[in-house]
Design a protein around this motif. Structure first.
Motif, PDB file in Angstrom:
ATOM      1  N   ALA A 134      85.425  11.660  29.338  1.00  0.00           N
ATOM      2  CA  ALA A 134      84.238  11.980  30.132  1.00  0.00           C
ATOM      3  C   ALA A 134      82.964  11.537  29.422  1.00  0.00           C
ATOM      4  N   ARG A 135      82.917  11.681  28.102  1.00  0.00           N
ATOM      5  CA  ARG A 135      81.671  11.354  27.403  1.00  0.00           C
ATOM      6  C   ARG A 135      81.271   9.893  27.551  1.00  0.00           C
ATOM      7  N   PRO A 136      82.173   8.906  27.372  1.00  0.00           N
ATOM      8  CA  PRO A 136      81.732   7.512  27.576  1.00  0.00           C
ATOM      9  C   PRO A 136      81.203   7.258  28.982  1.00  0.00           C
ATOM     10  N   LEU A 137      81.795   7.889  29.995  1.00  0.00           N
ATOM     11  CA  LEU A 137      81.322   7.697  31.364  1.00  0.00           C
ATOM     12  C   LEU A 137      79.915   8.275  31.544  1.00  0.00           C
ATOM     13  N   LEU A 138      79.685   9.453  30.967  1.00  0.00           N
ATOM     14  CA  LEU A 138      78.361  10.054  31.068  1.00  0.00           C
ATOM     15  C   LEU A 138      77.321   9.227  30.315  1.00  0.00           C
ATOM     16  N   VAL A 139      77.690   8.710  29.153  1.00  0.00           N
ATOM     17  CA  VAL A 139      76.764   7.900  28.361  1.00  0.00           C
ATOM     18  C   VAL A 139      76.392   6.616  29.101  1.00  0.00           C
ATOM     19  N   PHE A 140      77.342   6.046  29.821  1.00  0.00           N
ATOM     20  CA  PHE A 140      77.058   4.832  30.584  1.00  0.00           C
ATOM     21  C   PHE A 140      75.935   5.070  31.593  1.00  0.00           C
ATOM     22  N   GLY A 141      76.001   6.178  32.325  1.00  0.00           N
ATOM     23  CA  GLY A 141      74.952   6.493  33.282  1.00  0.00           C
ATOM     24  C   GLY A 141      73.616   6.757  32.621  1.00  0.00           C
ATOM     25  N   VAL A 142      73.624   7.446  31.489  1.00  0.00           N
ATOM     26  CA  VAL A 142      72.380   7.750  30.787  1.00  0.00           C
ATOM     27  C   VAL A 142      71.725   6.471  30.280  1.00  0.00           C
ATOM     28  N   ARG A 143      72.504   5.580  29.687  1.00  0.00           N
ATOM     29  CA  ARG A 143      71.945   4.334  29.167  1.00  0.00           C
ATOM     30  C   ARG A 143      71.381   3.468  30.282  1.00  0.00           C
ATOM     31  N   ALA A 144      72.017   3.494  31.449  1.00  0.00           N
ATOM     32  CA  ALA A 144      71.580   2.623  32.535  1.00  0.00           C
ATOM     33  C   ALA A 144      70.341   3.140  33.244  1.00  0.00           C
ATOM     34  N   LEU A 145      70.147   4.475  33.309  1.00  0.00           N
ATOM     35  CA  LEU A 145      69.127   5.021  34.194  1.00  0.00           C
ATOM     36  C   LEU A 145      68.100   5.927  33.525  1.00  0.00           C
ATOM     37  N   CYS A 146      68.398   6.490  32.375  1.00  0.00           N
ATOM     38  CA  CYS A 146      67.511   7.515  31.819  1.00  0.00           C
ATOM     39  C   CYS A 146      66.495   6.974  30.818  1.00  0.00           C
ATOM     40  N   GLY A 147      66.603   5.721  30.415  1.00  0.00           N
ATOM     41  CA  GLY A 147      65.631   5.181  29.471  1.00  0.00           C
ATOM     42  C   GLY A 147      65.735   5.784  28.088  1.00  0.00           C
ATOM     43  N   VAL A 148      66.959   6.090  27.636  1.00  0.00           N
ATOM     44  CA  VAL A 148      67.184   6.671  26.318  1.00  0.00           C
ATOM     45  C   VAL A 148      67.594   5.556  25.364  1.00  0.00           C
ATOM     46  N   ARG A 191      60.794   3.736  35.491  1.00  0.00           N
ATOM     47  CA  ARG A 191      61.589   4.716  34.761  1.00  0.00           C
ATOM     48  C   ARG A 191      61.745   6.004  35.557  1.00  0.00           C
ATOM     49  N   ALA A 192      60.656   6.447  36.198  1.00  0.00           N
ATOM     50  CA  ALA A 192      60.737   7.663  36.996  1.00  0.00           C
ATOM     51  C   ALA A 192      61.702   7.489  38.169  1.00  0.00           C
ATOM     52  N   ARG A 193      61.671   6.320  38.801  1.00  0.00           N
ATOM     53  CA  ARG A 193      62.582   6.081  39.931  1.00  0.00           C
ATOM     54  C   ARG A 193      64.024   6.045  39.466  1.00  0.00           C
ATOM     55  N   HIS A 194      64.267   5.395  38.317  1.00  0.00           N
ATOM     56  CA  HIS A 194      65.631   5.359  37.791  1.00  0.00           C
ATOM     57  C   HIS A 194      66.137   6.757  37.458  1.00  0.00           C
ATOM     58  N   ARG A 195      65.283   7.571  36.867  1.00  0.00           N
ATOM     59  CA  ARG A 195      65.705   8.936  36.539  1.00  0.00           C
ATOM     60  C   ARG A 195      65.943   9.756  37.799  1.00  0.00           C
ATOM     61  N   TRP A 196      65.146   9.504  38.846  1.00  0.00           N
ATOM     62  CA  TRP A 196      65.393  10.195  40.117  1.00  0.00           C
ATOM     63  C   TRP A 196      66.757   9.811  40.686  1.00  0.00           C
ATOM     64  N   VAL A 197      67.090   8.513  40.617  1.00  0.00           N
ATOM     65  CA  VAL A 197      68.414   8.072  41.078  1.00  0.00           C
ATOM     66  C   VAL A 197      69.517   8.766  40.267  1.00  0.00           C
ATOM     67  N   HIS A 198      69.301   8.875  38.959  1.00  0.00           N
ATOM     68  CA  HIS A 198      70.278   9.550  38.112  1.00  0.00           C
ATOM     69  C   HIS A 198      70.461  11.005  38.532  1.00  0.00           C
TER      70      HIS A 198
END
Length: 407
Positions: free
Chosen positions: A71-85, A9-16
């Motif tokens: 813009a919001r759907p694009l931002l949400v896609f990145g958050v769901r994939a990498l931030c563990g939310v 999770r930490a590595r994914h968030r760093w990539v984000h």
């Protein structure tokens, strides 16, 4: 602690965060142009304070670019994939209101700002720490340090340099984990559903539920009525199979015709499920006499008024109400006759159906009772009312439907 600093999770968030730094670069270049134009001697960004000023100047541009609804759907896609939310805490609907747009802009600005700072740290610290780790083992590097001033220009400073390098790397990992956790905590607040989004989602669920209820009513009334009629005809034919072959042939013909019509109605309902057609073709008052002729019970039918005055929707729903009433009469009634009266006038359609009650209480099927509930729903959706129950030795079903009040 190791998992928190270096886990998946930490590595994914760093990539984000690094992606946020990469997204910052075009805006940062614009900020460099603006800052360079304002400086008296021009030049590039060559100091940390000036870099921070350039960062502050460049941040309004990502905020403005994130105001577009998509813009919001694009931002949400990145958050769901990498931030563990939790995905349920976010919404991927385009931001249609200014509240949602401003939240998305705040999130994007925060993402690129924190990501830009952490990306700079990630680029600068690893080479420096590598230098500190190998410093005690290369005399040429030590000579270079001795010729300069600072904490490293001592034997103890050079000896402790590798430990300082490890501490810097741990500090970088801690900053990355803290920044990623901060963004993950703020994501549901800034990218979660607004009150308008929640209302739109509730309306969508209500619309889907209405479609499901409509399909359930259509299937119950059409298929349920057909099965009741077929059961009645088959039972009558079985009882007179040897005594009256002519009646048996008529009953089999009625069963065949009922099954054929039911298959057509079932195809229409399945077509709506497949979304081949947005509307559901249903028989109306014009097909009522044909329905009465093949229902399997004797019906005394009277019509008062002009059916042409009845709106199409009211006509179709009246047909279904009569169909369900006949199904109930064939299952629970006794005696040979059912009385049906339809009156059109005074801005409404009134339908009354009566059939004699049996001596024994009707058998209650598990999960039964949907037919009467469906009749009440049909009448309510048209702005009318429907009542069914025993009255003076008969089962009476009555409905009043306004001709102009369909909702």
């Amino acid at each position: 602690m190791i998992r928190a600093l270096f886990g998946v999770r930490a590595r994914h968030r760093w990539v984000h965060l690094v992606i946020g730094g990469a997204l910052l670069m075009p805006y940062f270049l614009v900020g460099m142009v603006i800052v360079g134009a304002c400086r008296s001697n021009g030049g590039s960004v060559d100091s940390l304070p000036l870099a921070l000023i350039t960062l502050a100047v460049s941040l309004p541009f990502p905020a403005i670019s994130a105001l577009v609804p998509i813009a919001r759907p694009l931002l949400v896609f990145g958050v769901r994939a990498l931030c563990g939310v939790d995905p349920a805490a976010l919404t991927d609907r385009p931001a249609r209101t200014w509240d949602a747009r401003l939240r998305a802009a705040a999130w994007y600005t925060l993402h690129v700002a924190v990501g830009g700072i952490l990306s700079g740290m990630s680029l600068a610290l690893p080479p420096f720490t590598a230098f500190l780790i190998v410093l005690p083992f290369f005399p040429g590097l030590r000579h270079t340090v001795y010729s300069a001033s600072g904490p490293l220009a001592t034997p103890w400073g050079i000896a402790l340099a590798p430990f300082a390098a490890v501490a810097m790397l741990l500090a970088l990992a801690a900053c990355s984990a803290a920044a990623g956790a901060l963004l993950a905590r703020l994501a549901p607040v800034l990218l979660g559903p607004t009150p308008a989004d929640k209302l739109a989602a509730a309306e969508l669920r209500a619309a889907e539920l209405a479609v499901r209820n409509r399909l359930a009513r259509e299937l119950h009334d059409s298929v349920g009525h057909a099965l009741s009629a077929v059961t009645l005809q088959a039972g009558a034919a079985r009882r007179v199979l040897d005594a009256d072959p002519g009646f048996v042939r008529e009953a089999l013909g009625a069963i065949e015709e009922t099954a054929r019509r039911t298959v057509d109605e079932l195809d229409a309902v399945l077509g709506l499920l497949r979304q081949d057609d947005g509307d559901l073709t249903t028989p109306d008052l014009g097909a009522l006499e044909d329905l009465l002729s093949r229902t399997g019970v004797k019906v005394t039918y009277s019509l008062d008024g002009d059916p042409a005055r009845v709106p199409e929707l009211v006509s179709r729903e009246t047909y279904r109400i009569v169909q369900e009433g006949l199904s109930n009469a064939s299952r629970h009634g006794t005696g040979p006759a059912v009385t049906l009266r339809v009156a059109i006038g005074g801005g409404e359609l009134e339908m009354v159906m009566e059939n004699p009650l049996g001596a024994a209480a009707p058998v209650v099927r598990p999960g039964g009772g949907r037919g009467l509930r469906g009749i009440a729903e049909r009448a309510a959706l048209l702005g009318g009312s429907a009542v069914a129950g025993p009255e003076a030795g008969v089962w009476r079903l009555s409905a009043r439907l306004p001709l102009g009040g369909a909702r």
